[in-house]
Design a protein around this motif. Structure first.
Motif, mmCIF file in Angstrom:
data_model
loop_
_atom_site.group_PDB
_atom_site.id
_atom_site.type_symbol
_atom_site.label_atom_id
_atom_site.label_comp_id
_atom_site.label_asym_id
_atom_site.label_seq_id
_atom_site.Cartn_x
_atom_site.Cartn_y
_atom_site.Cartn_z
ATOM 1 N N TYR A 23 -34.862 -16.499 -95.091
ATOM 2 C CA TYR A 23 -35.924 -15.934 -94.261
ATOM 3 C C TYR A 23 -35.897 -14.415 -94.412
ATOM 4 O O TYR A 23 -34.841 -13.840 -94.688
ATOM 5 C CB TYR A 23 -35.731 -16.317 -92.780
ATOM 6 N N PRO A 24 -37.035 -13.749 -94.226
ATOM 7 C CA PRO A 24 -37.046 -12.284 -94.341
ATOM 8 C C PRO A 24 -36.419 -11.614 -93.128
ATOM 9 O O PRO A 24 -36.244 -12.235 -92.079
ATOM 10 C CB PRO A 24 -38.552 -11.965 -94.433
ATOM 11 N N ALA A 25 -36.083 -10.344 -93.286
ATOM 12 C CA ALA A 25 -35.596 -9.555 -92.155
ATOM 13 C C ALA A 25 -36.719 -9.401 -91.136
ATOM 14 O O ALA A 25 -37.909 -9.439 -91.463
ATOM 15 C CB ALA A 25 -35.136 -8.183 -92.635
ATOM 16 N N GLU A 26 -36.345 -9.245 -89.898
ATOM 17 C CA GLU A 26 -37.331 -9.058 -88.831
ATOM 18 C C GLU A 26 -36.885 -7.915 -87.931
ATOM 19 O O GLU A 26 -35.803 -7.989 -87.345
ATOM 20 C CB GLU A 26 -37.479 -10.353 -88.020
ATOM 21 N N PRO A 27 -37.634 -6.813 -87.812
ATOM 22 C CA PRO A 27 -38.849 -6.495 -88.570
ATOM 23 C C PRO A 27 -38.559 -6.343 -90.072
ATOM 24 O O PRO A 27 -37.411 -6.144 -90.464
ATOM 25 C CB PRO A 27 -39.305 -5.168 -87.971
ATOM 26 N N ARG A 28 -39.611 -6.397 -90.850
ATOM 27 C CA ARG A 28 -39.453 -6.418 -92.300
ATOM 28 C C ARG A 28 -38.721 -5.185 -92.831
ATOM 29 O O ARG A 28 -37.950 -5.272 -93.783
ATOM 30 C CB ARG A 28 -40.820 -6.532 -92.985
ATOM 31 N N ASP A 29 -39.012 -4.023 -92.246
ATOM 32 C CA ASP A 29 -38.416 -2.796 -92.771
ATOM 33 C C ASP A 29 -36.982 -2.579 -92.287
ATOM 34 O O ASP A 29 -36.395 -1.519 -92.511
ATOM 35 C CB ASP A 29 -39.282 -1.578 -92.461
ATOM 36 N N HIS A 30 -36.396 -3.608 -91.631
ATOM 37 C CA HIS A 30 -34.998 -3.530 -91.227
ATOM 38 C C HIS A 30 -34.072 -4.212 -92.235
ATOM 39 O O HIS A 30 -32.882 -4.410 -91.952
ATOM 40 C CB HIS A 30 -34.801 -4.140 -89.839
ATOM 41 N N SER A 31 -34.592 -4.557 -93.390
ATOM 42 C CA SER A 31 -33.723 -5.032 -94.462
ATOM 43 C C SER A 31 -32.858 -3.867 -94.943
ATOM 44 O O SER A 31 -33.142 -2.699 -94.664
ATOM 45 C CB SER A 31 -34.554 -5.594 -95.626
ATOM 46 N N ARG A 32 -31.803 -4.183 -95.660
ATOM 47 C CA ARG A 32 -30.940 -3.135 -96.191
ATOM 48 C C ARG A 32 -31.546 -2.569 -97.470
ATOM 49 O O ARG A 32 -32.353 -3.227 -98.150
ATOM 50 C CB ARG A 32 -29.537 -3.682 -96.456
ATOM 51 N N LEU A 33 -31.147 -1.348 -97.798
ATOM 52 C CA LEU A 33 -31.663 -0.656 -98.982
ATOM 53 C C LEU A 33 -30.494 -0.037 -99.737
ATOM 54 O O LEU A 33 -29.763 0.793 -99.187
ATOM 55 C CB LEU A 33 -32.660 0.433 -98.584
ATOM 56 N N ALA A 191 -41.004 -7.221 -103.638
ATOM 57 C CA ALA A 191 -40.576 -5.883 -103.227
ATOM 58 C C ALA A 191 -41.482 -5.324 -102.129
ATOM 59 O O ALA A 191 -41.047 -4.529 -101.299
ATOM 60 C CB ALA A 191 -40.549 -4.934 -104.421
ATOM 61 N N GLY A 192 -42.727 -5.770 -102.109
ATOM 62 C CA GLY A 192 -43.665 -5.314 -101.086
ATOM 63 C C GLY A 192 -43.438 -5.929 -99.727
ATOM 64 O O GLY A 192 -44.002 -5.460 -98.724
ATOM 65 N N LEU A 193 -42.614 -6.979 -99.648
ATOM 66 C CA LEU A 193 -42.391 -7.664 -98.372
ATOM 67 C C LEU A 193 -41.653 -6.789 -97.361
ATOM 68 O O LEU A 193 -41.672 -7.081 -96.169
ATOM 69 C CB LEU A 193 -41.599 -8.962 -98.597
ATOM 70 N N LEU A 343 -29.881 -11.765 -100.921
ATOM 71 C CA LEU A 343 -30.413 -11.825 -102.276
ATOM 72 C C LEU A 343 -31.785 -12.484 -102.367
ATOM 73 O O LEU A 343 -32.170 -13.291 -101.533
ATOM 74 C CB LEU A 343 -29.434 -12.598 -103.173
ATOM 75 N N PHE A 344 -32.492 -12.087 -103.423
ATOM 76 C CA PHE A 344 -33.695 -12.728 -103.947
ATOM 77 C C PHE A 344 -34.947 -12.467 -103.094
ATOM 78 O O PHE A 344 -35.054 -11.414 -102.457
ATOM 79 C CB PHE A 344 -33.452 -14.207 -104.223
ATOM 80 N N SER A 345 -35.901 -13.394 -103.087
ATOM 81 C CA SER A 345 -37.255 -13.099 -102.598
ATOM 82 C C SER A 345 -37.306 -12.554 -101.179
ATOM 83 O O SER A 345 -38.045 -11.613 -100.881
ATOM 84 C CB SER A 345 -38.123 -14.357 -102.691
ATOM 85 N N PHE A 346 -36.551 -13.148 -100.266
ATOM 86 C CA PHE A 346 -36.539 -12.707 -98.881
ATOM 87 C C PHE A 346 -35.358 -11.772 -98.588
ATOM 88 O O PHE A 346 -35.075 -11.477 -97.428
ATOM 89 C CB PHE A 346 -36.475 -13.907 -97.932
ATOM 90 N N GLY A 347 -34.694 -11.318 -99.635
ATOM 91 C CA GLY A 347 -33.478 -10.548 -99.454
ATOM 92 C C GLY A 347 -33.696 -9.057 -99.331
ATOM 93 O O GLY A 347 -34.804 -8.575 -99.049
ATOM 94 N N ASP A 348 -32.627 -8.299 -99.532
ATOM 95 C CA ASP A 348 -32.647 -6.851 -99.366
ATOM 96 C C ASP A 348 -33.231 -6.168 -100.593
ATOM 97 O O ASP A 348 -33.566 -6.818 -101.584
ATOM 98 C CB ASP A 348 -31.217 -6.352 -99.092
ATOM 99 N N ALA A 349 -33.331 -4.844 -100.521
ATOM 100 C CA ALA A 349 -34.062 -4.086 -101.548
ATOM 101 C C ALA A 349 -33.172 -3.043 -102.213
ATOM 102 O O ALA A 349 -32.101 -2.686 -101.724
ATOM 103 C CB ALA A 349 -35.273 -3.406 -100.916
ATOM 104 N N MET A 350 -33.691 -2.556 -103.298
ATOM 105 C CA MET A 350 -33.031 -1.524 -104.095
ATOM 106 C C MET A 350 -34.072 -0.462 -104.439
ATOM 107 O O MET A 350 -35.208 -0.791 -104.797
ATOM 108 C CB MET A 350 -32.469 -2.181 -105.365
ATOM 109 N N LEU A 351 -33.703 0.805 -104.299
ATOM 110 C CA LEU A 351 -34.533 1.918 -104.763
ATOM 111 C C LEU A 351 -33.788 2.588 -105.893
ATOM 112 O O LEU A 351 -32.662 3.063 -105.718
ATOM 113 C CB LEU A 351 -34.796 2.918 -103.637
ATOM 114 N N ILE A 352 -34.408 2.605 -107.069
ATOM 115 C CA ILE A 352 -33.789 3.212 -108.252
ATOM 116 C C ILE A 352 -34.525 4.524 -108.535
ATOM 117 O O ILE A 352 -35.730 4.524 -108.802
ATOM 118 C CB ILE A 352 -33.858 2.281 -109.463
ATOM 119 N N ILE A 353 -33.789 5.628 -108.427
ATOM 120 C CA ILE A 353 -34.413 6.952 -108.598
ATOM 121 C C ILE A 353 -33.830 7.675 -109.805
ATOM 122 O O ILE A 353 -32.841 7.235 -110.382
ATOM 123 C CB ILE A 353 -34.271 7.818 -107.325
#
Length: 353
Positions: A23-33, A191-193, A343-353
Motif C-alpha cells: 500500500y502507498p504511504a499516507e499521506p503520499r508525500d510522507h514516503s521516505r526519500l 514516481a508520481g505517486l 520497495l517497488f510501485s507503492f514504495g519509497d522514492a529516490m532523487l538522483i542529482i
C-alpha cells in the motif's frame, strides 16, 4: 563494472519479501526519500515532502500525466464456460474496436473464440500475436465512449501481480497519480505517486515550472527482459505526447547556467530523451517510442531523476543505473535494504542529482 559488459544477470539483487510495499504511504508525500548525489557519491536520507529543498526558482519539473484505466477483465470462454483473464494493453483501432491484449490461460484461447464478460460485454479473438498475446475485437452496441465506460465499470485496477493481494475499491485512487489526465496506461508512472497537491503548489510558488508530458505506460515498460545480452532486447512501442509549451519550459531551464531539469519517473525520461532537436533540446511532438535506456547512455534532457526502487532485471532498474552509474546505484540499493526502505510501485522514492 565495465559498461560494455552489462548483462541481464548484472541486474539481479536479493531483497526481503517483507520490504515490498503493498500500500502507498499516507499521506503520499510522507514516503521516505533517498537522495543520491552523483558528483559527491553521497547518500542522504530524507522524507519526500523535503524534496522542495532541492529546487529553485526557474527549475523545470516534468511529470507524466497518463491515466491508468482498469485494464484487467475477467470473463468466460464460449461453450466451455472456462474462466479467463484478459489484460488490455492498448487500443489498435477505435473504429474497429481492436485491442492488443494478454490472455490467461493462453493455451485455451484460440482465433475465433468468443469471450464473454460482465454486463453483456463480449469479444472475439481474431489473431495471435505472441504466446500469450492476442488481438481481440469487442462486440458492443454503443459508442466508443460508452465502451470505455463499460470497461471502466467492469474492469479491475491492474495492480502489479507481485503485490500478491486482492484488488480493492480504493486502488482505483491509490494507483493513480494526482497528475493523471489522459486515459491510456495499464500501469501507473509510480514516481508520481509521491506527490500531493500541497507539495506541487509549494513548488510552483517557488517558481518551479511543473510541466506535463504524456507517455501511456504499456507492455514496453513492465515487460521483463528475456535475453542475457541487453543489446538484443526490444522494447514494445508506447505512445507519447510533448506539447510545445512543455518543450519551451524545459529548454529554458536546460540552457540556464543555474537551473535544472528534473524528470519524475523513467517513463518521463523515455519520452523526453526520445524527442530531441538537432541541437539536443526537447522538441514538442507526438509519436511512438521504443527507446531502451541502459548503461552506458548519454542523457541530453534529463539532468535529475525522481524514481522508485525497481525490481531486479527490469528495464526501469537499467535506466536508473544508466543515470546514477551502475556501481553507485547498486550501493544505494544495498543501503536501502539495510535501512529497510519500502520497495517497488507503492514504495519509497529516490532523487538522483
Amino acid at each position: 563494472m565495465a559498461f560494455n559488459k552489462m548483462k541481464l544477470s548484472s541486474f539481479v539483487y536479493e531483497y526481503p519479501q517483507e520490504l515490498i510495499a503493498r500500500y502507498p504511504a499516507e499521506p503520499r508525500d510522507h514516503s521516505r526519500l533517498m537522495v543520491l548525489n552523483r558528483k559527491e557519491e553521497t547518500i542522504e536520507h530524507r522524507c519526500f515532502y523535503d524534496i522542495a529543498d532541492y529546487f529553485r526558482d526557474g527549475d523545470a519539473l516534468v511529470y507524466n500525466d497518463t491515466k491508468v484505466f482498469p485494464a484487467r477483465l475477467l470473463g468466460i470462454k464460449e461453450k466451455t464456460g472456462a474462466g479467463i483473464e484478459v489484460f488490455l494493453l492498448r487500443e489498435l483501432n477505435a473504429a474497429s474496436r481492436l485491442w492488443d491484449v494478454i490472455v490467461e490461460p493462453a493455451r485455451k484461447i484460440r482465433i475465433g473464440n468468443k469471450l464473454f464478460f460482465r454486463e453483456g460485454l463480449a469479444a472475439e479473438v481474431i489473431d495471435n500475436t505472441t504466446s500469450r498475446g492476442r488481438t481481440i475485437r469487442f462486440v458492443f452496441n454503443g459508442t466508443n465512449e460508452e465502451l470505455y465506460r463499460k470497461i471502466d465499470e467492469i474492469g479491475q485496477t491492474p495492480l502489479p501481480p507481485y503485490l500478491k493481494r486482492e484488488v480493492e475499491a480504493e486502488d482505483r485512487e491509490r494507483y493513480q497519480t494526482i497528475f493523471a489526465k489522459h486515459r491510456g496506461a495499464v500501469a501507473a508512472p509510480t514516481a508520481g505517486l509521491h506527490f500531493t497537491e500541497g507539495l506541487v503548489g509549494k513548488l510552483r510558488s517557488m517558481g518551479v515550472s511543473v510541466v506535463p508530458v504524456t507517455l501511456h505506460v504499456g507492455l514496453g515498460t513492465f515487460r521483463g527482459v528475456g535475453v542475457e545480452d541487453l543489446t538484443k532486447h526490444r522494447m514494445h512501442s508506447e505512445n507519447y505526447v510533448i506539447s510545445p509549451d512543455t518543450a519551451e519550459s524545459v529548454n529554458r531551464a536546460l540552457t540556464s547556467k543555474v537551473n535544472s531539469v528534473t524528470a519524475i519517473g523513467t517513463t518521463t525520461v523515455r519520452a523526453v530523451e526520445t524527442s530531441l532537436t538537432i541541437s539536443r533540446h526537447l522538441k514538442g511532438r507526438s509519436g511512438w517510442t521504443d527507446k531502451f535506456i541502459y548503461p552506458p547512455y548519454e542523457f541530453h534532457v534529463t539532468e535529475r531523476l525522481i524514481t522508485n526502487f525497481h525490481r531486479p532485471k527490469s528495464t526501469l532498474l537499467m535506466l536508473a543505473a544508466a543515470f546514477a552509474g551502475f556501481d553507485f546505484l547498486m550501493e544505494a540499493y544495498r543501503e536501502a535494504m539495510r535501512q529497510q526502505y519500502r520497495l517497488f510501485s507503492f514504495g519509497d522514492a529516490m532523487l538522483i542529482i
